[in-house]
Structure formats: structure tokens, C-alpha cells
Design an enzyme around this catalytic site. Structure first.
Site: not given
Ligand code: PGA
Length: 252
Positions: A9-11, A97, A99, A169, A175, A215, A236-237
Site C-alpha cells: 500500500n503505497w498510500k 483502511h 486512515e 491492521e 507507520g 510496520s 505500507g512504509g
Molecule cells: P505500515 O502501513 O506498514 O507503514 O505500518 C501499513 C498500512 O497502513 O497498510
């Protein structure tokens, strides 16, 4: 055997050049080194969906969108439909998600509509759930997350449910560099699978992939993915670094 899945997930990250470079590196590394049958999905920002799909070429990697609107089309300035993301080559859509739930006020009710819309377009939803730190500390996390599934996906029929992927998650791990311990992840994933079984039966519960997100890094992926009810990751990251992402895929 349940499907194993690693989705990146590149966001809202990367310039167009960075996105092209990342895709070509991931394709290059995985075509040489990947030795498992995990499904790999790249979820770039909307404007890069078509480009990413083309840059992947015929290697076994899929593309997913990070969101979509619940309507077919219409006067929804700035929104994107399932038909549009499908036309760009997406096969998956991340729904719910944390967010989106938090910053865009996406409710369980709205997410239930989005999940149905994604399935109706013959796309695969990656349905996200997870608790805040406050809820975890209150000790109510298992019930809270089960309730998210009840509200978001329990209206589906068995045929629809068979296509779905779930991503657990914990918000406190996204993050932040904090990961759920493998025991915490396994406890929740088992609880969610048992919860699915109460509604959809053992067979569907057993075959639904439940990914862990929060993470995930090469250094913790092996242990987390080693848990019996963890079927891969939503990353994500670390998905913005081709070497790290490929190592996470190899950790399955
Ligand atoms: P992260 O994000 O790996 O940066 O913690 C995961 C996500 O939000 O899908």
C-alpha cells in the site's frame, strides 16, 4: 491451502518517476528471486494504476486501488469508481483502511456498501479492520474488531465472501515502527476466523486469507507470517523500498 498474499500500500507517496522505478525494481527482483506462490499486489495512488499495470507486463504481480466510491458514476467530484479502477487494470481494492475510516469519516455502513460495489465489479476487496491503542488497552479489542467484520461484511452471501481478503491492521502499529507481537496477531486472526465461521461456516472461514498489517518489515515478516492464521501482509512504509518489499514477499 489458503492463498498467501502480500500487498504493498503505497498510500499517497512517490512521484511518477519514483513509482516507475519502484515497479521495475520489484518486478526485476521478484522475477529472479521469488520462489513461493504468494499473490503479490501493488496498490499505487490512482493516477499511477494504469502505468503500473503496464510496467508490470506479464510478470505475476497484480495491481490494486487504495479506495473507490460506492456509486457507479455521477456527480461526485474528485471520486473514482470501481469501473474506472478496473479499466486501469486493477484486480483488487483496499476498503476501509484505518486512515480512510479516521480522516475521511468512512463508517462501517459506508464500507459495507463499498465492499458490495467492489464485488459487483468482479474485483477483490481487501477489507481492513483494526483497533486503536485506546481500545486495545481497554481490553475490548477482540470484540471491537469482530464487530467491524459484522458491520462491514456480514451482509455478503457465501459466493461473495469466498472472494474476500481481510487485513487486520492494529492502528497503533501502522507507520509507528511498533508491530503486534506474533502472539497478538495470531490471537486476533484466530478470533476473526472463528467469527467468520459463525456466519459463513467453517469451510469459507478456513479459506479466507487474513493478512496482517502494521510496520511489517523484512526483520519481523518471517515470524509474523509463520503464525498459523496469518496469511500474508498489507505493507505500507516498507513497500516503498523494492528490496524490503521483495524480502517481505520472500518471507512467506
Ligand atoms: P505500515 O502501513 O506498514 O507503514 O505500518 C501499513 C498500512 O497502513 O497498510
Amino acid at each position: 491451502m489458503r492463498k498467501k498474499v502480500v500487498a504493498g500500500n503505497w498510500k499517497m507517496n512517490s512521484t511518477i518517476d519514483e513509482a516507475k522505478k519502484l515497479t521495475s525494481e520489484v518486478v526485476g527482483i521478484l522475477s529472479k528471486e521469488k520462489q513461493n506462490d504468494a499473490v503479490v499486489v501493488l496498490c499505487p495512488p490512482y493516477p499511477y494504476l494504469g502505468m503500473t499495470r503496464r510496467d508490470i507486463g506479464d510478470s505475476q504481480i497484480s495491481v490494486g486501488a487504495q479506495n473507490c466510491h460506492e456509486a457507479d458514476s455521477g456527480a461526485y467530484t474528485g471520486e473514482v469508481s470501481t469501473t474506472m479502477v478496473k479499466g486501469m487494470g486493477a484486480e483488487y481494492v483496499i476498503i476501509g483502511h484505518s486512515e480512510r475510516r479516521e480522516y475521511f469519516n468512512e463508517s462501517d455502513e459506508l464500507l459495507a456498501k463499498k465492499v458490495s460495489k467492489v464485488l459487483a465489479a468482479d474485483l477483490i476487496p481487501i477489507f481492513c479492520c483494526g483497533e486503536s491503542l485506546e481500545i486495545r488497552e481497554s481490553g475490548n479489542h477482540l470484540d471491537f474488531v469482530k464487530q467491524q467484520l459484522t458491520q462491514g461484511i456480514f451482509h455478503l452471501n457465501a459466493t461473495e465472501m469466498e472472494k474476500l481478503i481481510i487485513a487486520y491492521e492494529p492502528i497503533w502499529a501502522i507507520g509507528t515502527g511498533k508491530t503486534a507481537s506474533s502472539d497478538q496477531a495470531q490471537e486476533m486472526h484466530k478470533e476473526l476466523r472463528d467469527h467468520l465461521a459463525t456466519k459463513f461456516g467453517d469451510e469459507i472461514a478456513e479459506q479466507t486469507p487474513i493478512l496482517y498489517g502494521g510496520s511489517v518489515k523484512p526483520a519481523n515478516a518471517v515470524e509474523i507470517f509463520g503464525q498459523p492464521d496469518v496469511d500474508g501482509g498489507l505493507v505500507g512504509g516498507a513497500s516503498l523500498n523494492s528490496r524490503d518489499f521483495a524480502d517481505i514477499v520472500k518471507a512467506i
